[in-house]
Scaffold this active site. Structure first.
Site, PDB file in Angstrom:
ATOM      1  CD  GLU A  93     -11.700  -2.514   5.275  1.00 16.07           C
ATOM      2  OE1 GLU A  93     -10.834  -2.177   4.444  1.00 16.07           O
ATOM      3  OE2 GLU A  93     -11.971  -1.844   6.297  1.00 16.07           O
TER       4      GLU A  93
ATOM      5  CE  LYS B 268      -1.220   3.072   6.183  1.00 17.95           C
ATOM      6  NZ  LYS B 268      -2.087   2.402   7.183  1.00 17.95           N
TER       7      LYS B 268
ATOM      8  CG  ASN C 125      -9.109  -3.369   8.214  1.00 20.55           C
ATOM      9  OD1 ASN C 125      -8.019  -3.642   8.725  1.00 20.55           O
ATOM     10  ND2 ASN C 125      -9.404  -2.168   7.765  1.00 20.55           N
TER      11      ASN C 125
ATOM     12  CD  GLU D 230      -8.786  -5.007   3.826  1.00 20.01           C
ATOM     13  OE1 GLU D 230      -9.651  -5.415   3.056  1.00 20.01           O
ATOM     14  OE2 GLU D 230      -8.869  -3.913   4.423  1.00 20.01           O
ATOM     15  CB  SER D 231      -4.927  -3.644   9.079  1.00 15.77           C
ATOM     16  OG  SER D 231      -5.628  -2.792   8.221  1.00 15.77           O
TER      17      SER D 231
ATOM     18  CE  LYS E 188      -7.764  -0.019   2.201  1.00 13.08           C
ATOM     19  NZ  LYS E 188      -6.681   0.126   3.171  1.00 13.08           N
TER      20      LYS E 188
ATOM     21  CD  GLU F 175      -3.076   0.855   2.125  1.00  9.27           C
ATOM     22  OE1 GLU F 175      -4.009   0.190   1.635  1.00  9.27           O
ATOM     23  OE2 GLU F 175      -3.088   1.255   3.302  1.00  9.27           O
TER      24      GLU F 175
HETATM   25  O1  LIG Z   1      -4.201   3.095   8.692  1.00 11.87           O
HETATM   26  C1  LIG Z   1      -4.845   3.833   9.463  1.00 11.87           C
HETATM   27  O2  LIG Z   1      -4.318   4.524  10.343  1.00 11.87           O
HETATM   28  C2  LIG Z   1      -6.333   3.948   9.329  1.00 11.87           C
HETATM   29  C3  LIG Z   1      -7.009   4.778  10.186  1.00 11.87           C
HETATM   30  C4  LIG Z   1      -8.370   4.924  10.059  1.00 11.87           C
HETATM   31  C5  LIG Z   1      -9.063   4.240   9.092  1.00 11.87           C
HETATM   32  C6  LIG Z   1      -8.393   3.399   8.230  1.00 11.87           C
HETATM   33  C7  LIG Z   1      -7.038   3.243   8.344  1.00 11.87           C
HETATM   34  N1  LIG Z   1      -6.336   2.433   7.502  1.00 11.87           N
HETATM   35  C8  LIG Z   1      -6.910   1.825   6.356  1.00 11.87           C
HETATM   36  C9  LIG Z   1      -6.373   0.517   6.063  1.00 11.87           C
HETATM   37  O3  LIG Z   1      -7.189  -0.341   5.795  1.00 11.87           O
HETATM   38  C10 LIG Z   1      -4.905   0.258   6.050  1.00 11.87           C
HETATM   39  O4  LIG Z   1      -4.279   1.332   5.432  1.00 11.87           O
HETATM   40  C11 LIG Z   1      -4.466  -1.003   5.334  1.00 11.87           C
HETATM   41  O5  LIG Z   1      -5.245  -2.094   5.666  1.00 11.87           O
HETATM   42  C12 LIG Z   1      -2.998  -1.294   5.676  1.00 11.87           C
HETATM   43  O6  LIG Z   1      -2.869  -1.389   7.073  1.00 11.87           O
HETATM   44  P1  LIG Z   1      -1.422  -1.403   7.766  1.00 11.87           P
HETATM   45  O7  LIG Z   1      -0.607  -2.472   7.106  1.00 11.87           O
HETATM   46  O8  LIG Z   1      -1.693  -1.719   9.200  1.00 11.87           O
HETATM   47  O9  LIG Z   1      -0.838  -0.060   7.563  1.00 11.87           O
END
Ligand SMILES: O=C(O)c1ccccc1NCC(=O)[C@H](O)[C@H](O)COP(=O)(O)O
Length: 257
Positions: free
Chosen positions: A160, A56, A181, A211-212, A115, A54
């Site tokens: 999601e 980001k 997520n 995810e995440s 996204k 991602e």
């Molecule tokens: O990433 C954040 O801080 C966030 C905060 C509020 C709403 C959504 C958020 N993220 C969206 C996502 O789904 C993530 O960017 C994505 O899944 C990647 O997650 P990560 O690997 O933990 O950065």
């Protein structure tokens, strides 16, 4: 759908901005969408861990902002073995833009996920991408019409979910590519156990994305053991050397000495 009081303040703010954000003008039709399930299967066949990396630049849970050229970051992710890319287009809380997505998609040949926090059909008409994200929690009974509207335009769709009831709603709406997520958007807490619990209830034939919260190879292996066909990873790749971070996560554990 949640009331804003049940959401972390940052997420309530993201949603308020999304409600205000206009859509595109002309209807977008994608005639050349790159298939995410096909790309995941190809990575698997190559022996790579299928990672959707991602782009980001920042987020409510990230300190600071990454200001490097997003196209260079995207190219490094692909060089590091990323199967697909996720590009934030939300401008106010994540530093994304439609223009960034357009430039990234033109520069790489892997599927690119848009996204964002899409709430209205016209918001699908902002920019072409291979896949769009639809978040079951925020769309409620609008999930099915949005899924149909996205498919009619030629987008692949990643739906999601975070809970079993959202998963049931996603399946009832016709979702076949489903992201669980691990981040609870109500509290912004991350728990990899979410994918293990909710993913286990998904239909056998669904393409499942964890995810995440995937930060280490061990996390990646844990999500794969729990049935993830792909891993969506933002922060752990964006923090530091993007190519090396992607390589670390796309290399299977048994190839590491
Ligand atoms: O990433 C954040 O801080 C966030 C905060 C509020 C709403 C959504 C958020 N993220 C969206 C996502 O789904 C993530 O960017 C994505 O899944 C990647 O997650 P990560 O690997 O933990 O950065």
């Amino acid at each position: 759908m949640d009331t804003d009081e049940q959401l972390a303040p940052a997420v309530a703010s993201i949603l308020a901005a999304a409600r205000e954000r206009g859509g595109g003008g002309e209807r977008v039709v994608v005639t050349d969408a790159r298939s995410l399930p096909d790309a995941l299967a190809a990575a698997e066949a190559d022996g790579r861990v299928p990672v959707i990396a991602e782009v980001k630049p920042t987020s409510p849970t990230t300190e600071g902002k990454r200001t490097d050229d997003p196209v260079e970051l995207a190219e490094q992710m692909v060089a590091g073995g990323a199967t697909a890319l996720s590009v934030l287009t939300e401008p106010e809380h994540f530093g994304g833009s439609a223009e960034t997505l357009e430039r990234v998609r033109a520069a790489v040949d892997v599927p690119v996920l848009r996204k964002d926090f899409l709430l209205h059909e016209s918001q699908l008409d902002v920019v072409e991408s291979d896949v769009v994200l639809l978040i079951a929690r925020f769309l409620g009974d609008q999930l099915e019409p949005m899924l149909t509207a996205a498919r009619e335009r030629g987008f692949g769709v990643l739906v999601e979910v975070h809970t079993e009831s959202e998963l049931a709603a996603a399946v009832a709406a016709g979702a076949d590519v489903i992201g669980v997520n691990n981040r609870d958007l109500g509290k912004l807490e991350v728990d990899l156990g979410t994918f293990e619990e909710v993913g286990a209830k998904a239909p056998e034939d669904a393409t499942l994305i964890a995810e995440s919260g995937v930060a280490t190879r061990e996390d990646a292996a844990r999500m794969r053991r729990a049935g993830a066909d792909g891993l969506l990873v933002g922060s752990a790749i964006m923090d530091g050397d993007v190519r090396a971070n992607t390589e670390r996560l796309t290399t299977p554990m048994d190839e590491i000495q």
